[in-house]
Write a protein that holds these residues in place. Structure first.
Motif, PDB file in Angstrom:
ATOM      1  N   ARG A  28      26.310 -14.437 -35.351  1.00  0.00           N
ATOM      2  CA  ARG A  28      26.016 -13.167 -35.281  1.00  0.00           C
ATOM      3  C   ARG A  28      25.652 -13.374 -33.410  1.00  0.00           C
ATOM      4  O   ARG A  28      25.547 -12.134 -32.878  1.00  0.00           O
ATOM      5  CB  ARG A  28      24.724 -12.804 -36.032  1.00  0.00           C
ATOM      6  CG  ARG A  28      23.627 -13.896 -35.208  1.00  0.00           C
ATOM      7  CD  ARG A  28      22.550 -13.918 -36.483  1.00  0.00           C
ATOM      8  NE  ARG A  28      22.446 -13.660 -37.345  1.00  0.00           N
ATOM      9  CZ  ARG A  28      22.039 -14.740 -38.316  1.00  0.00           C
ATOM     10  NH1 ARG A  28      21.470 -16.021 -37.420  1.00  0.00           N
ATOM     11  NH2 ARG A  28      22.412 -15.005 -39.586  1.00  0.00           N
ATOM     12  N   TRP A  29      25.150 -14.226 -32.708  1.00  0.00           N
ATOM     13  CA  TRP A  29      25.468 -13.953 -31.468  1.00  0.00           C
ATOM     14  C   TRP A  29      26.535 -13.799 -30.611  1.00  0.00           C
ATOM     15  O   TRP A  29      26.026 -13.010 -29.451  1.00  0.00           O
ATOM     16  CB  TRP A  29      24.117 -15.343 -30.954  1.00  0.00           C
ATOM     17  CG  TRP A  29      22.526 -15.269 -31.837  1.00  0.00           C
ATOM     18  CD1 TRP A  29      22.436 -16.598 -32.532  1.00  0.00           C
ATOM     19  CD2 TRP A  29      21.407 -14.465 -31.737  1.00  0.00           C
ATOM     20  NE1 TRP A  29      21.112 -16.072 -33.248  1.00  0.00           N
ATOM     21  CE2 TRP A  29      21.225 -14.302 -32.890  1.00  0.00           C
ATOM     22  CE3 TRP A  29      21.488 -12.943 -31.648  1.00  0.00           C
ATOM     23  CZ2 TRP A  29      20.242 -13.880 -33.077  1.00  0.00           C
ATOM     24  CZ3 TRP A  29      20.432 -12.368 -31.550  1.00  0.00           C
ATOM     25  CH2 TRP A  29      19.612 -13.135 -32.530  1.00  0.00           C
ATOM     26  N   LEU A  30      27.183 -14.761 -30.783  1.00  0.00           N
ATOM     27  CA  LEU A  30      28.387 -14.015 -29.588  1.00  0.00           C
ATOM     28  C   LEU A  30      28.929 -12.609 -30.273  1.00  0.00           C
ATOM     29  O   LEU A  30      29.469 -11.680 -29.015  1.00  0.00           O
ATOM     30  CB  LEU A  30      29.884 -15.035 -30.423  1.00  0.00           C
ATOM     31  CG  LEU A  30      29.730 -16.460 -30.146  1.00  0.00           C
ATOM     32  CD1 LEU A  30      30.414 -17.304 -30.859  1.00  0.00           C
ATOM     33  CD2 LEU A  30      29.901 -16.451 -28.290  1.00  0.00           C
ATOM     34  N   VAL A  31      28.131 -12.362 -31.465  1.00  0.00           N
ATOM     35  CA  VAL A  31      28.887 -10.601 -31.628  1.00  0.00           C
ATOM     36  C   VAL A  31      28.398  -9.246 -30.799  1.00  0.00           C
ATOM     37  O   VAL A  31      28.657  -8.940 -30.124  1.00  0.00           O
ATOM     38  CB  VAL A  31      29.133 -10.239 -33.011  1.00  0.00           C
ATOM     39  CG1 VAL A  31      29.461  -8.912 -33.605  1.00  0.00           C
ATOM     40  CG2 VAL A  31      30.148 -11.380 -34.397  1.00  0.00           C
ATOM     41  N   TRP A  32      26.926 -10.351 -30.819  1.00  0.00           N
ATOM     42  CA  TRP A  32      26.006  -9.016 -30.099  1.00  0.00           C
ATOM     43  C   TRP A  32      26.207  -9.063 -29.077  1.00  0.00           C
ATOM     44  O   TRP A  32      25.744  -8.439 -27.862  1.00  0.00           O
ATOM     45  CB  TRP A  32      24.197  -9.549 -30.376  1.00  0.00           C
ATOM     46  CG  TRP A  32      23.504  -8.557 -29.921  1.00  0.00           C
ATOM     47  CD1 TRP A  32      22.992  -7.959 -30.049  1.00  0.00           C
ATOM     48  CD2 TRP A  32      22.653  -9.235 -28.884  1.00  0.00           C
ATOM     49  NE1 TRP A  32      22.158  -7.163 -29.346  1.00  0.00           N
ATOM     50  CE2 TRP A  32      22.038  -8.779 -28.365  1.00  0.00           C
ATOM     51  CE3 TRP A  32      23.177 -10.160 -27.727  1.00  0.00           C
ATOM     52  CZ2 TRP A  32      21.235  -7.991 -27.670  1.00  0.00           C
ATOM     53  CZ3 TRP A  32      22.090 -10.251 -26.627  1.00  0.00           C
ATOM     54  CH2 TRP A  32      21.221  -9.020 -26.362  1.00  0.00           C
ATOM     55  N   ALA A  33      26.551 -10.741 -28.265  1.00  0.00           N
ATOM     56  CA  ALA A  33      26.540 -10.973 -26.642  1.00  0.00           C
ATOM     57  C   ALA A  33      28.416 -10.019 -26.748  1.00  0.00           C
ATOM     58  O   ALA A  33      28.167  -8.602 -25.345  1.00  0.00           O
ATOM     59  CB  ALA A  33      26.913 -12.194 -26.353  1.00  0.00           C
ATOM     60  N   VAL A 149      28.866  -4.596 -37.388  1.00  0.00           N
ATOM     61  CA  VAL A 149      29.334  -4.268 -36.189  1.00  0.00           C
ATOM     62  C   VAL A 149      30.241  -4.444 -35.478  1.00  0.00           C
ATOM     63  O   VAL A 149      30.651  -3.426 -34.862  1.00  0.00           O
ATOM     64  CB  VAL A 149      28.084  -5.542 -35.445  1.00  0.00           C
ATOM     65  CG1 VAL A 149      28.058  -5.419 -34.424  1.00  0.00           C
ATOM     66  CG2 VAL A 149      26.560  -5.421 -36.538  1.00  0.00           C
ATOM     67  N   ALA A 150      31.521  -5.855 -36.002  1.00  0.00           N
ATOM     68  CA  ALA A 150      32.644  -4.953 -35.678  1.00  0.00           C
ATOM     69  C   ALA A 150      33.221  -4.070 -35.538  1.00  0.00           C
ATOM     70  O   ALA A 150      33.930  -3.798 -34.343  1.00  0.00           O
ATOM     71  CB  ALA A 150      33.556  -6.742 -35.215  1.00  0.00           C
TER      72      ALA A 150
END
Length: 160
Positions: A28-33, A149-150
């Motif tokens: 989730r943090w890679l997607v958010w970043a 998100v993606a």
């Protein structure tokens, strides 16, 4: 934002989607970043609204994963043997039947992996239930949030 930079943002998001089902990788943090990177480069109202909505969704997702009853903790039932099947099933289900298709696709992917390992239907179904109890549900919730998100990012980029 140039094409190469958009491809890199998409690559980081794809890595985050993989990380959502692989234990120990901060999906989730890679997607958010990746979304933050894109928003900072775009600097449009739509980019900021998407970033705020994704932030809220991913924070709620993290709370939900923490609150899920799990015998093995986050990712306890997801192994590196099961993760590719579950991830592929969830993405295929998400594409065939947007959003809700990810759930049966994920569970179906876990079942296929266990069926290949154990051979019979009864033992594979029991193993699938065990995997979902031992952390598979948490991985599914995280993957679903990351897919949302993606997909939202991709729709915004394609629509321009």
């Amino acid at each position: 934002m140039g094409v190469w930079q958009l491809l890199l943002v998409g690559l980081v998001m794809a890595l985050g989607l993989v990380g959502a089902v692989v234990p120990g990788v901060p999906g989730r943090w890679l997607v958010w970043a990746a979304l933050l990177w894109w928003s900072l480069a775009e600097r449009t109202g739509v980019a900021w609204v998407l970033l705020v909505a994704a932030t809220v969704l991913l924070l709620v997702d993290q709370v939900v994963v923490w609150l899920l009853p799990s015998e093995g903790g986050r990712g306890g039932g997801m192994t590196r043997r099961i993760a590719p099947w579950a991830g592929f099933g969830a993405v295929a289900g998400f594409l065939l039947l947007p959003v809700v298709g990810a759930v049966p696709g994920f569970v179906g992917g876990v079942y296929v992996a266990e069926r290949r390992r154990l051979g019979g239907h009864g033992r594979a179904a029991a193993a699938t239930r065990a995997v979902m109890r031992e952390g598979g549900t948490g991985a599914l919730v995280e993957l679903l949030a990351c897919l949302l998100v993606a997909a939202a990012w991709l729709v915004v980029v394609v629509k321009g």
